[in-house]
Design a protein around this motif. Structure first.
Motif, mmCIF file in Angstrom:
data_model
loop_
_atom_site.group_PDB
_atom_site.id
_atom_site.type_symbol
_atom_site.label_atom_id
_atom_site.label_comp_id
_atom_site.label_asym_id
_atom_site.label_seq_id
_atom_site.Cartn_x
_atom_site.Cartn_y
_atom_site.Cartn_z
ATOM 1 N N TYR A 36 0.648 -1.030 0.356
ATOM 2 C CA TYR A 36 0.109 -0.078 -0.050
ATOM 3 C C TYR A 36 0.389 1.352 0.090
ATOM 4 O O TYR A 36 0.507 2.242 -0.291
ATOM 5 C CB TYR A 36 -0.745 -0.009 1.458
ATOM 6 C CG TYR A 36 -0.705 0.150 2.322
ATOM 7 C CD1 TYR A 36 -0.726 2.089 2.938
ATOM 8 C CD2 TYR A 36 0.492 -0.222 3.473
ATOM 9 C CE1 TYR A 36 0.095 2.463 3.639
ATOM 10 C CE2 TYR A 36 0.473 0.703 4.862
ATOM 11 C CZ TYR A 36 0.147 1.580 5.045
ATOM 12 O OH TYR A 36 1.502 2.323 6.205
ATOM 13 N N TRP A 164 -9.275 2.410 4.522
ATOM 14 C CA TRP A 164 -9.360 1.773 4.927
ATOM 15 C C TRP A 164 -10.515 0.873 4.201
ATOM 16 O O TRP A 164 -11.605 0.814 4.946
ATOM 17 C CB TRP A 164 -9.022 1.408 7.056
ATOM 18 C CG TRP A 164 -9.143 0.031 6.808
ATOM 19 C CD1 TRP A 164 -9.892 -0.884 7.767
ATOM 20 C CD2 TRP A 164 -8.010 -1.213 6.604
ATOM 21 N NE1 TRP A 164 -9.768 -2.385 8.173
ATOM 22 C CE2 TRP A 164 -8.520 -2.636 7.199
ATOM 23 C CE3 TRP A 164 -7.200 -0.715 5.908
ATOM 24 C CZ2 TRP A 164 -7.509 -3.492 6.679
ATOM 25 C CZ3 TRP A 164 -6.058 -2.300 5.091
ATOM 26 C CH2 TRP A 164 -6.270 -2.724 6.545
ATOM 27 N N GLY A 165 -10.902 0.430 3.553
ATOM 28 C CA GLY A 165 -11.388 -0.144 2.357
ATOM 29 C C GLY A 165 -12.496 -1.376 3.145
ATOM 30 O O GLY A 165 -13.794 -1.268 2.888
ATOM 31 N N THR A 166 -12.255 -1.823 4.181
ATOM 32 C CA THR A 166 -13.365 -2.533 4.793
ATOM 33 C C THR A 166 -14.169 -1.638 5.937
ATOM 34 O O THR A 166 -15.135 -2.005 6.139
ATOM 35 C CB THR A 166 -13.205 -3.978 5.676
ATOM 36 O OG1 THR A 166 -12.141 -3.072 6.943
ATOM 37 C CG2 THR A 166 -11.886 -4.873 4.786
ATOM 38 N N THR A 168 -16.741 0.709 5.444
ATOM 39 C CA THR A 168 -17.401 1.237 4.553
ATOM 40 C C THR A 168 -17.810 2.550 5.152
ATOM 41 O O THR A 168 -17.579 3.956 3.506
ATOM 42 C CB THR A 168 -18.444 1.035 4.161
ATOM 43 O OG1 THR A 168 -18.015 -0.909 4.324
ATOM 44 C CG2 THR A 168 -19.304 0.667 3.418
ATOM 45 N N LEU A 171 -14.580 5.072 4.529
ATOM 46 C CA LEU A 171 -14.110 5.410 2.746
ATOM 47 C C LEU A 171 -15.193 6.091 2.107
ATOM 48 O O LEU A 171 -14.636 7.160 1.555
ATOM 49 C CB LEU A 171 -13.882 3.951 2.944
ATOM 50 C CG LEU A 171 -14.032 3.998 1.032
ATOM 51 C CD1 LEU A 171 -12.198 4.324 0.897
ATOM 52 C CD2 LEU A 171 -13.527 2.153 0.900
ATOM 53 N N ARG A 188 -9.200 6.761 -7.868
ATOM 54 C CA ARG A 188 -8.998 6.411 -6.616
ATOM 55 C C ARG A 188 -7.998 4.460 -7.491
ATOM 56 O O ARG A 188 -8.382 4.762 -7.923
ATOM 57 C CB ARG A 188 -9.858 5.743 -6.208
ATOM 58 C CG ARG A 188 -11.173 4.963 -6.989
ATOM 59 C CD ARG A 188 -12.482 4.894 -6.180
ATOM 60 N NE ARG A 188 -12.580 3.794 -5.037
ATOM 61 C CZ ARG A 188 -13.689 3.517 -3.883
ATOM 62 N NH1 ARG A 188 -14.428 3.919 -4.299
ATOM 63 N NH2 ARG A 188 -13.584 2.437 -3.130
ATOM 64 N N GLN A 190 -7.121 1.015 -5.708
ATOM 65 C CA GLN A 190 -7.982 -0.851 -4.783
ATOM 66 C C GLN A 190 -6.249 -1.662 -4.521
ATOM 67 O O GLN A 190 -6.073 -1.534 -5.645
ATOM 68 C CB GLN A 190 -9.293 -1.400 -4.788
ATOM 69 C CG GLN A 190 -8.887 -2.694 -4.352
ATOM 70 C CD GLN A 190 -9.694 -2.563 -3.125
ATOM 71 O OE1 GLN A 190 -10.615 -1.911 -2.573
ATOM 72 N NE2 GLN A 190 -8.796 -3.092 -1.878
ATOM 73 N N ASN A 196 -6.455 -1.566 1.553
ATOM 74 C CA ASN A 196 -6.427 -0.674 1.347
ATOM 75 C C ASN A 196 -6.761 -0.095 0.270
ATOM 76 O O ASN A 196 -6.904 -0.382 -0.345
ATOM 77 C CB ASN A 196 -4.710 0.050 1.973
ATOM 78 C CG ASN A 196 -3.850 -0.153 3.131
ATOM 79 O OD1 ASN A 196 -3.408 -1.581 2.682
ATOM 80 N ND2 ASN A 196 -4.036 0.161 3.720
ATOM 81 N N VAL A 197 -7.630 1.133 -0.412
ATOM 82 C CA VAL A 197 -7.640 2.158 -1.395
ATOM 83 C C VAL A 197 -6.971 3.767 -0.798
ATOM 84 O O VAL A 197 -6.993 4.488 0.454
ATOM 85 C CB VAL A 197 -9.292 2.423 -1.384
ATOM 86 C CG1 VAL A 197 -9.266 3.171 -2.361
ATOM 87 C CG2 VAL A 197 -10.115 1.008 -0.883
ATOM 88 N N SER A 239 -12.064 8.760 -10.560
ATOM 89 C CA SER A 239 -13.449 8.278 -9.271
ATOM 90 C C SER A 239 -14.445 9.692 -9.625
ATOM 91 O O SER A 239 -15.499 9.279 -9.070
ATOM 92 C CB SER A 239 -12.833 8.281 -7.962
ATOM 93 O OG SER A 239 -13.558 8.508 -7.248
#
Length: 242
Positions: A36, A164-166, A168, A171, A188, A190, A196-197, A239
Motif C-alpha cells: 500500500y 481502509w476499504g473495509t 465502508t 471510506l 482511487r 484498490q 487499503n484504498v 473517481s
C-alpha cells in the motif's frame, strides 16, 4: 502502545494491535516492503519529480527514507503526533538524519490547519497515512482537514491518502470529502490483496490524462524505482473526474 517486532526477516511497527503501521525488510532496508505504501506513490505517474513534500504520518519512516534516497532535490516536512514514534523510526527503521527532512511532532489536522492559515500553497506531493490502533484517525476525516490540505497543495500537485476499504462508512465519507474539496479531480486505487484504498486528489490546474498515455512513464518508473507502476496504472480509476 508502540511495539517493534521482527518476524521472518521483516521488522514491523505496531500500535498494540495486529495491523502493521510500518514494515522494513532487514535484508533490503531501503526497499518499500508494504504494497500500500508503494501504491501511494502512483501519483508519481503524473508528477514524477517531487520537490516539496508533506508527509502526514511518519510511522517507521519507510516512505520518507525512500523519497530521500531516490529524489536528492526533494525536501520533506513529516508530521507525527507522537515523538516516541519518530524516535523509533530513527533508532529501529533507519530513518536518516538529513537536512532535507524536518520532523514535526503535531496532530496532522492541527499542523495543516495552522500552515494553511499562514502560507501559500507549496507542496507538489502530499501523502496522508494517519492511522491509530482502530483505523483511520478521526481527526483526518473532517472538512477542515481536507480544506487545509487542498490550500497547501500546489495547483499542479497531488494528494495521496491511505484509506481502509473495509470501513465502508469511513471510506465513503473520505471519498466524498476528497471529491468536494478537490472539485471531483480525484482517482482511487484498490491495493491488490489488501484492504487499503488509495485516494488521489489533484490540484486545480491538473489535467485529466488518459491511462494509455502513461504506459511509458509507468515502465520507466518501474525500472528506476523497482515499484510495480504498470500494475498500479491498470488499477487506477477516475473517481469523480469527468
Amino acid at each position: 502502545m508502540i511495539e517493534v517486532v521482527d518476524t521472518y526477516g521483516v521488522r514491523s511497527l505496531h500500535f498494540g494491535t495486529y495491523p502493521k503501521q510500518s514494515a522494513m525488510s532487514l535484508a533490503e532496508p531501503d526497499r518499500l516492503e508494504l504494497s500500500y505504501v508503494r501504491a501511494m506513490l502512483a501519483g508519481l505517474l503524473f508528477k514524477p519529480e517531487p520537490r516539496n513534500i508533506l508527509l502526514l504520518g511518519l510511522g517507521g519512516g519507510s516512505l520518507a527514507k525512500f523519497l530521500l534516497n531516490h529524489f536528492p532535490e526533494c525536501r520533506i516536512d513529516a508530521v507525527e503526533c507522537r515523538s516516541a514514534v519518530a524516535t523509533v523510526a530513527y533508532e529501529y527503521f533507519g530513518l536518516p538524519e538529513d537536512a532535507r527532512l524536518a520532523v514535526h511532532v503535531s496532530e496532522g489536522n492541527d499542523f495543516v490547519c495552522a500552515e494553511a492559515e499562514r502560507r501559500e500553497a507549496e507542496y507538489d506531493h502530499i501523502f496522508v497515512d494517519v492511522f491509530d490502533h482502530q483505523g483511520l484517525a478521526e481527526t483526518v476525516n473532517q472538512q477542515d482537514f481536507f480544506s487545509a490540505t487542498r490550500r497547501l497543495l500546489h495547483s499542479e500537485g497531488i494528494l495521496a491518502i491511505n484509506l481502509w476499504g473495509t470501513q465502508t462508512q469511513s471510506l465513503r465519507q473520505s471519498m466524498s470529502l476528497l471529491n468536494l474539496y478537490f472539485d471531483r479531480r480525484t482517482m482511487r486505487l484498490q491495493v491488490p490483496g489488501r484492504g487499503n484504498v488509495i485516494g488521489f486528489g489533484f490540484g486545480q490546474r491538473a489535467q485529466r490524462t488518459e491511462m494509455g498515455e502513461l504506459k511509458q512513464q509507468a515502465k520507466a518508473l518501474e525500472l528506476r524505482l523497482d515499484i510495480e507502476f504498470p500494475r498500479f496504472l491498470r488499477l487506477l480509476s477516475y473517481s469523480g473526474w469527468r
